[in-house]
Design an enzyme around this catalytic site. Structure first.
Site, PDB file in Angstrom:
ATOM      1  N   TYR A 274       0.828  -1.215   0.000  1.00  0.00           N
ATOM      2  CA  TYR A 274       0.000   0.000   0.000  1.00  0.00           C
ATOM      3  C   TYR A 274       0.861   1.263   0.000  1.00  0.00           C
ATOM      4  O   TYR A 274       0.605   2.225  -0.743  1.00  0.00           O
ATOM      5  CB  TYR A 274      -0.949  -0.026   1.212  1.00  0.00           C
TER       6      TYR A 274
ATOM      7  N   VAL B  60      -2.554  13.501  -0.142  1.00  0.00           N
ATOM      8  CA  VAL B  60      -1.853  14.424   0.763  1.00  0.00           C
ATOM      9  C   VAL B  60      -0.657  15.133   0.138  1.00  0.00           C
ATOM     10  O   VAL B  60      -0.147  16.091   0.713  1.00  0.00           O
ATOM     11  CB  VAL B  60      -1.345  13.764   2.070  1.00  0.00           C
TER      12      VAL B  60
HETATM   13  N1  GLN Z   1       0.051   7.440   1.961  1.00  0.00           N
HETATM   14  C1  GLN Z   1      -0.864   8.285   2.627  1.00  0.00           C
HETATM   15  C2  GLN Z   1      -1.381   7.636   3.898  1.00  0.00           C
HETATM   16  O1  GLN Z   1      -1.795   6.541   3.849  1.00  0.00           O
HETATM   17  C3  GLN Z   1      -2.003   8.645   1.746  1.00  0.00           C
HETATM   18  C4  GLN Z   1      -3.021   9.510   2.431  1.00  0.00           C
HETATM   19  C5  GLN Z   1      -3.630  10.530   1.545  1.00  0.00           C
HETATM   20  O2  GLN Z   1      -3.125  10.853   0.495  1.00  0.00           O
HETATM   21  N2  GLN Z   1      -4.696  11.127   2.012  1.00  0.00           N
HETATM   22  O3  GLN Z   1      -1.344   8.205   4.950  1.00  0.00           O
END
Ligand code: GLN
Length: 598
Positions: A188, A258
């Site tokens: 992931y 994010v």
């Molecule tokens: N990799 C990030 C996380 O799992 C993705 C979160 C996001 O982009 N909102 O925290």
């Protein structure tokens, strides 16, 4: 020339310049991003991409990966298997909430981390790395180019992923994850660190907008039914705890990440991507949200916005008696047709036929209760399944009342499921032929066999009113000519070659279209004539006439007409009077049709 679309996008980018928000700091590598970076890209469903700012700057995809991984899980496992593990309910919670639905134990949806980690585990593959490789290649098919992992973002996140690690282990505890939770977590985090540009994201969004077909490669990446599911989940859950606000103000399925990206999808039209790293308290790009709100408002992009009411599918509706077409029928037959032509209705449809449009057609037909109906779909672009089924119901209804529906559909937008069987509807390439079929049918219903073709020729306005003496002279000059299907009878640009009366078979008149295509104008049936219109265009034949089948014509050549005029001036006079009368008759009908239906 500078496209006004490009100019518009540049102008709103200048106006929507919110400097609010903070760059995500919980992933150290993201905290280092330049907060003032900016890019906007709009990709149309036919693959044109408009960009403003630096749309080729790469960053990690982060949560924008979630809908695409969910799509792959659906493609691999189907709705049912995926549905057993992850729900589709908006959670109203932050993206990284450590939560499972209390009743089902499943993550609420695949857009929050718990659901997204679960979706990653549902991708087929022998190991986390194998599954990740499939995900990376899968994203590349949406973007239209191969994508790579950003190692530094991956390393930075995996070493600090305490919260996601907690979520993964919790999912394992409830048997939502079945394998090693660390392996799925790693997969992931890698998926979130795939490096994309704003241009890539716009094309990924446009693939969803285009029903799953990548606009530039033309490849079908995702089945349409999964596209619908993915967009629904994006619409209800894509913007986390501001999903309701977003769908109210912007009204497009969307997903944010994010690192500062947002994609939005306008189904059937375009995909958008915006990149600006400062985030609002929900974790969505602040300037990105501002821009999307602005574009949606300015460009009527809210998906609940109704452009054209789809119940305006019937563009014209009239009985056969009002139709302006050349007919040549024996008078007794014509009398029968005139008496019953009110009960044959023509429905000219247009636009996209969805439920409401088809319902409108049905209501019109039920109300008119015609014996015969002609459904002309030449101006229809697309026919939804529901409309197809509804119109088939219409056919059944007419048949039960002893009637029939003829269909004019040269492009095959509404193919007959019963084609080739006894139940098939009569289909025609043009209205002329459908009308002719209805007339024959009407005559049969009223106990008359449609007249022999020869008789039709005798009823042609050119011959019907001639004195027996004139007819004899003309018959002497008329010659019978045979053609095989596809033979060119008259070439466009040729000289007036006389009058051609069809005794059997059909001819097709066409003109040159764009490129080397041909635009078919009309099918010419027995009992009617062609060639004489060249007299109106300085003796130049403007259309190409080709035999549509084995064709027999009676030709009165240009030379014959000259000879008759010179040798039998009185017959010539009669003949020219008949031709003039016919020409005025055609002009009169065309004029009336313009006034009635124009
Ligand atoms: N990799 C990030 C996380 O799992 C993705 C979160 C996001 O982009 N909102 O925290």
């Amino acid at each position: 020339m500078r496209s006004p679309v490009q100019q518009y996008l540049e102008s709103i980018v200048d106006q929507c310049n919110s400097g609010d928000g903070e760059v995500a700091a919980y992933i150290p590598e993201l905290a280092a991003a330049d907060p003032d970076q900016f890019a906007l890209a709009l990709a149309t469903v036919d693959g044109h991409v408009y960009t403003v700012g630096n749309a080729e700057t790469a960053y990690s995809i982060q949560s924008i990966s979630k809908p695409f991984t969910y799509a792959l899980a659906l493609s691999d496992q189907g709705f049912e298997a995926v549905g057993r593990k992850v729900d589709v309910e908006p959670s109203g919670e932050a993206f990284n909430e450590i939560s499972l639905a209390s009743d089902t134990g499943r993550p609420k949806n695949p857009m929050i981390n718990a659901g997204a980690i679960t979706a990653s585990s549902l991708v087929s593959g022998d190991s986390g790395i194998h599954r990740f490789t499939r995900v990376r290649e899968w994203f590349g098919r949406f973007a239209g180019r191969a994508l790579e992992l950003d190692e530094s973002v991956y390393t930075s996140e995996i070493t600090t992923a305490h919260r996601n690690r907690a979520i993964a282990h919790m999912l394992r505890e409830f048997d939502i994850l079945e394998g090693d939770p660390e392996e799925t977590l790693d997969q992931y985090i890698r998926q979130c660190a795939i490096s994309v540009t704003t241009q890539d994201l716009s094309l990924m969004a446009a693939t969803l907008a285009n029903g799953g077909i990548q606009p530039t490669s033309g490849e079908r990446v995702l089945e349409a039914t999964y596209v619908e599911r993915v967009l629904s989940v994006m619409a209800t859950c894509g913007m986390y705890d501001s999903a309701g606000d977003w769908i109210s103000s912007v009204g497009m399925p969307a997903k944010s990440g994010v690192s500062g990206g947002i994609i939005a999808v306008l189904p059937g039209q375009a995909g958008f991507a915006v990149f600006s790293p400062r985030l609002d308290p929900h974790g969505n790009s602040a300037r990105g949200v501002q821009l999307c709100e602005r574009m949606s408002g300015d460009m009527d992009m809210h998906m609940m916005h109704v452009g054209r009411m789809s119940n305006t599918a019937v563009r014209a509706r009239y009985p056969l008696s009002e139709l302006a077409l050349r007919r040549a029928r024996p008078e007794a037959d014509q009398a029968v047709l005139d008496a019953h032509a009110e009960k044959t209705m023509i429905y000219e449809l247009h636009g996209d036929l969805l439920f409401a449009g088809a319902e409108h057609v049905v209501r019109a037909v039920v109300n008119d209760a015609p014996d015969l109906a002609i459904i002309d779909v030449r101006k229809v672009d697309d026919v939804a399944d529901v409309a197809r089924v509804t119109l088939l119901g219409l056919r059944t209804m007419l048949r039960e009342a002893g009637g029939e529906a003829a269909v004019v559909d040269p492009e095959g937008v509404m193919p007959d499921p019963d084609a080739g069987t006894q139940k098939a509807s009569p289909y025609f390439d043009d209205l002329d032929s459908a009308v002719r079929w209805c007339e024959d049918e009407l005559l049969r219903q009223h106990g008359r066999e449609p007249a022999e073709e020869r008789t039709l020729v005798d009823e042609h306005p050119l011959l019907r009113d001639l004195t027996p003496q004139a007819r004899k002279v003309i018959d002497h000059h008329i010659e019978e000519v045979h053609y095989q299907a596809e033979d060119i009878v008259l070439e466009a640009g040729g000289k007036f070659a006389g009058v051609h009366l069809i005794t059997s078979g059909t001819a097709i008149a066409s003109v040159e279209g764009p490129g080397s295509s041909r635009v078919r104008l009309v099918t010419i049936n027995p009992g009617t004539s062609f060639g004489e219109l060249a007299l109106g265009t300085e003796g130049v034949q403007e259309t190409r006439v080709v035999a549509g089948s084995d064709l027999t014509v009676l030709r009165l050549s240009a030379e014959a007409i000259e000879t008759i005029t010179a040798e039998h001036p009185d017959v010539g006079l009669e003949m020219w009077q008949a031709m003039t009368r016919d020409a005025y008759r055609v002009a009169d009908r065309a004029l009336r049709s313009g006034i009635t239906f124009g």
